[in-house]
Write a protein that holds these residues in place. Sequence first.
Motif, PDB file in Angstrom:
ATOM      1  N   ALA A  32       0.826  -1.039  -0.118  1.00 24.51           N
ATOM      2  CA  ALA A  32       0.030   0.302  -0.020  1.00 24.51           C
ATOM      3  C   ALA A  32       0.976   1.253   0.488  1.00 24.51           C
ATOM      4  O   ALA A  32       0.703   2.175  -0.622  1.00 24.51           O
ATOM      5  CB  ALA A  32      -1.242   0.243   1.114  1.00 24.51           C
ATOM      6  N   LEU A  33       2.001   1.322   0.921  1.00 28.43           N
ATOM      7  CA  LEU A  33       3.007   2.425   0.918  1.00 28.43           C
ATOM      8  C   LEU A  33       3.187   2.360  -0.592  1.00 28.43           C
ATOM      9  O   LEU A  33       3.856   4.440  -0.764  1.00 28.43           O
ATOM     10  CB  LEU A  33       4.135   1.622   1.852  1.00 28.43           C
ATOM     11  N   LEU A  34       4.120   1.570  -0.985  1.00 32.29           N
ATOM     12  CA  LEU A  34       4.402   1.729  -2.480  1.00 32.29           C
ATOM     13  C   LEU A  34       3.837   2.283  -3.613  1.00 32.29           C
ATOM     14  O   LEU A  34       3.511   2.921  -4.577  1.00 32.29           O
ATOM     15  CB  LEU A  34       4.925   0.700  -3.044  1.00 32.29           C
ATOM     16  N   LYS A  35       2.341   1.981  -3.413  1.00 32.45           N
ATOM     17  CA  LYS A  35       1.028   2.030  -3.965  1.00 32.45           C
ATOM     18  C   LYS A  35       1.121   3.804  -3.851  1.00 32.45           C
ATOM     19  O   LYS A  35       0.792   5.115  -5.075  1.00 32.45           O
ATOM     20  CB  LYS A  35      -0.377   1.413  -3.832  1.00 32.45           C
ATOM     21  N   ALA A  36       1.396   4.616  -2.584  1.00 33.19           N
ATOM     22  CA  ALA A  36       0.551   5.362  -2.834  1.00 33.19           C
ATOM     23  C   ALA A  36       1.929   6.226  -2.460  1.00 33.19           C
ATOM     24  O   ALA A  36       1.988   7.680  -3.329  1.00 33.19           O
ATOM     25  CB  ALA A  36       0.854   6.290  -0.910  1.00 33.19           C
ATOM     26  N   LEU A  37       3.476   5.929  -2.272  1.00 36.44           N
ATOM     27  CA  LEU A  37       4.688   6.291  -2.924  1.00 36.44           C
ATOM     28  C   LEU A  37       4.546   7.358  -4.671  1.00 36.44           C
ATOM     29  O   LEU A  37       4.960   8.061  -5.761  1.00 36.44           O
ATOM     30  CB  LEU A  37       5.285   6.367  -2.839  1.00 36.44           C
ATOM     31  N   THR A  38       4.198   6.233  -5.395  1.00 33.57           N
ATOM     32  CA  THR A  38       4.636   6.300  -6.944  1.00 33.57           C
ATOM     33  C   THR A  38       3.197   5.605  -8.070  1.00 33.57           C
ATOM     34  O   THR A  38       3.439   5.861  -9.068  1.00 33.57           O
ATOM     35  CB  THR A  38       5.926   4.786  -7.437  1.00 33.57           C
ATOM     36  N   GLY A  39       2.266   5.709  -7.150  1.00 35.62           N
ATOM     37  CA  GLY A  39       0.800   5.076  -8.249  1.00 35.62           C
ATOM     38  C   GLY A  39       0.471   6.214  -8.732  1.00 35.62           C
ATOM     39  O   GLY A  39       0.278   6.351  -9.746  1.00 35.62           O
ATOM     40  N   GLY A  40       0.556   7.715  -8.266  1.00 35.16           N
ATOM     41  CA  GLY A  40      -0.265   8.399  -8.699  1.00 35.16           C
ATOM     42  C   GLY A  40      -1.437   8.523  -9.199  1.00 35.16           C
ATOM     43  O   GLY A  40      -2.541   7.902  -8.354  1.00 35.16           O
ATOM     44  N   GLU A  41      -2.602  10.121  -9.532  1.00 36.69           N
ATOM     45  CA  GLU A  41      -3.738  10.601 -10.158  1.00 36.69           C
ATOM     46  C   GLU A  41      -4.385   9.908  -9.034  1.00 36.69           C
ATOM     47  O   GLU A  41      -5.488   9.673  -8.914  1.00 36.69           O
ATOM     48  CB  GLU A  41      -3.892   9.208 -11.423  1.00 36.69           C
ATOM     49  N   ASP A  42      -3.932  10.279  -7.884  1.00 37.70           N
ATOM     50  CA  ASP A  42      -4.752  10.030  -6.527  1.00 37.70           C
ATOM     51  C   ASP A  42      -5.069  12.185  -6.644  1.00 37.70           C
ATOM     52  O   ASP A  42      -6.514  11.812  -6.395  1.00 37.70           O
ATOM     53  CB  ASP A  42      -4.038  10.349  -5.337  1.00 37.70           C
ATOM     54  N   PHE A  43      -4.507  12.845  -7.668  1.00 33.60           N
ATOM     55  CA  PHE A  43      -5.061  14.595  -7.070  1.00 33.60           C
ATOM     56  C   PHE A  43      -5.289  14.534  -5.715  1.00 33.60           C
ATOM     57  O   PHE A  43      -6.782  15.676  -5.417  1.00 33.60           O
ATOM     58  CB  PHE A  43      -6.385  14.692  -8.253  1.00 33.60           C
ATOM     59  N   GLU A  44      -4.597  14.329  -5.098  1.00 31.39           N
ATOM     60  CA  GLU A  44      -4.441  15.134  -3.426  1.00 31.39           C
ATOM     61  C   GLU A  44      -3.287  16.441  -3.692  1.00 31.39           C
ATOM     62  O   GLU A  44      -2.864  16.451  -5.096  1.00 31.39           O
ATOM     63  CB  GLU A  44      -3.898  14.081  -2.271  1.00 31.39           C
ATOM     64  N   LEU A  45      -2.934  17.300  -2.800  1.00 33.64           N
ATOM     65  CA  LEU A  45      -2.184  18.401  -2.540  1.00 33.64           C
ATOM     66  C   LEU A  45      -1.170  17.800  -1.909  1.00 33.64           C
ATOM     67  O   LEU A  45      -1.384  16.831  -1.116  1.00 33.64           O
ATOM     68  CB  LEU A  45      -2.701  19.595  -2.297  1.00 33.64           C
ATOM     69  N   CYS A  46       0.754  18.082  -2.490  1.00 40.27           N
ATOM     70  CA  CYS A  46       1.466  18.422  -1.640  1.00 40.27           C
ATOM     71  C   CYS A  46       1.824  19.517  -1.679  1.00 40.27           C
ATOM     72  O   CYS A  46       1.983  19.648  -2.680  1.00 40.27           O
ATOM     73  CB  CYS A  46       2.400  16.841  -2.389  1.00 40.27           C
ATOM     74  N   PHE A  47       1.595  19.803  -0.214  1.00 45.05           N
ATOM     75  CA  PHE A  47       2.934  21.390  -0.552  1.00 45.05           C
ATOM     76  C   PHE A  47       3.353  21.756   0.815  1.00 45.05           C
ATOM     77  O   PHE A  47       3.374  20.233   1.732  1.00 45.05           O
ATOM     78  CB  PHE A  47       1.303  22.215  -0.093  1.00 45.05           C
TER      79      PHE A  47
END
Length: 322
Positions: free
Chosen positions: A254-269
């Motif tokens: 799940a962590l690898l999905k979160a780090l590299t999966g993409g297209e969540d379209f959340e914001l990182c700031f």
Amino acid sequence: MALSEFDLIHRFFQSESLQCGQGVILGIGDDCALLNLRPGEQLAVSMDTMVSGVHFPVDAAAEDIGYRLLAANLSDLAAMGAEPVWFTLALTIPSVNESWLEGFSRGLAQLAGEFHLSLVGGDTTRGPLTLTVQVHGRIPVGQALRRDGAYAGDHIYVSGSLGDSAAGLALALNPPSLLSATDSYLLERFYRPTPRVEMGRLLRPYASAVIDISDGLLGDLQHILQRSHMGAELELQHVPLSEPLLATMPRQDALLKALTGGEDFELCFTVNPADEANMLRELQRLQVPLTRIGTITHRTGLRMALDGEEFSLPAHLGFQHF
């Protein structure tokens, strides 16, 4: 009788639900649209293309495709702190399928209506299914959020949870015979992402750098670091993972999905610690989870730790277009 190009545009893309924005002097039906910005505003413009079989499964529902196409573009405006006002559409389709077009335009209209967004022009042509949207947003002069403002000591945040969309895509490509509630949640996160437009607007006074997570957290954070000439330290145990995602796979996957999966379209700031408390107080009314996952450093490069132990991944991270 087959629909002509102009009949197609009039029937599916000139409805009131796609003509609800402000500042439109002249919209669909002429050689150009005529649009007005208010005094003291700048125009933010972004464009994305989605191709059948590359960005969505060939058998995806037309309504979901329309929704997802516009949502992905609106996420770019959110990352700039811009207010969406208009969009254009280039539609390449293999044939005139009226049922498909009705569903596609309905998906567009659903999200366009939510943000009072007007379709003001575009083009249609015959060919392999390819969809391009250009969005236009307005923002007060000098208040645009950018990628190049992160500074050493700033804290790194992400909104929502990560990895859900990548898991949803895997389900869309290999659907189970019977969908569980968890499966439905993950598919919804892939097909119906939530562009964080209001969050972007509220971040204007506080965020030092912002990007939307389209190509994977690590790949997109690298863009901030490169543009800001900074590095970062991430504490991966804090990366937000949803319960549905954790119910479908081991935590490490799940962590690898979160780090590299993409297209969540959340914001990182990123945000200066001096502004952090005010920012969190302002954003809490959105009821969207915000998670601090690391710190910006003077030392360039991205360093990661998981539960205090150094963590590394292969060099090629995130979605690659080519």
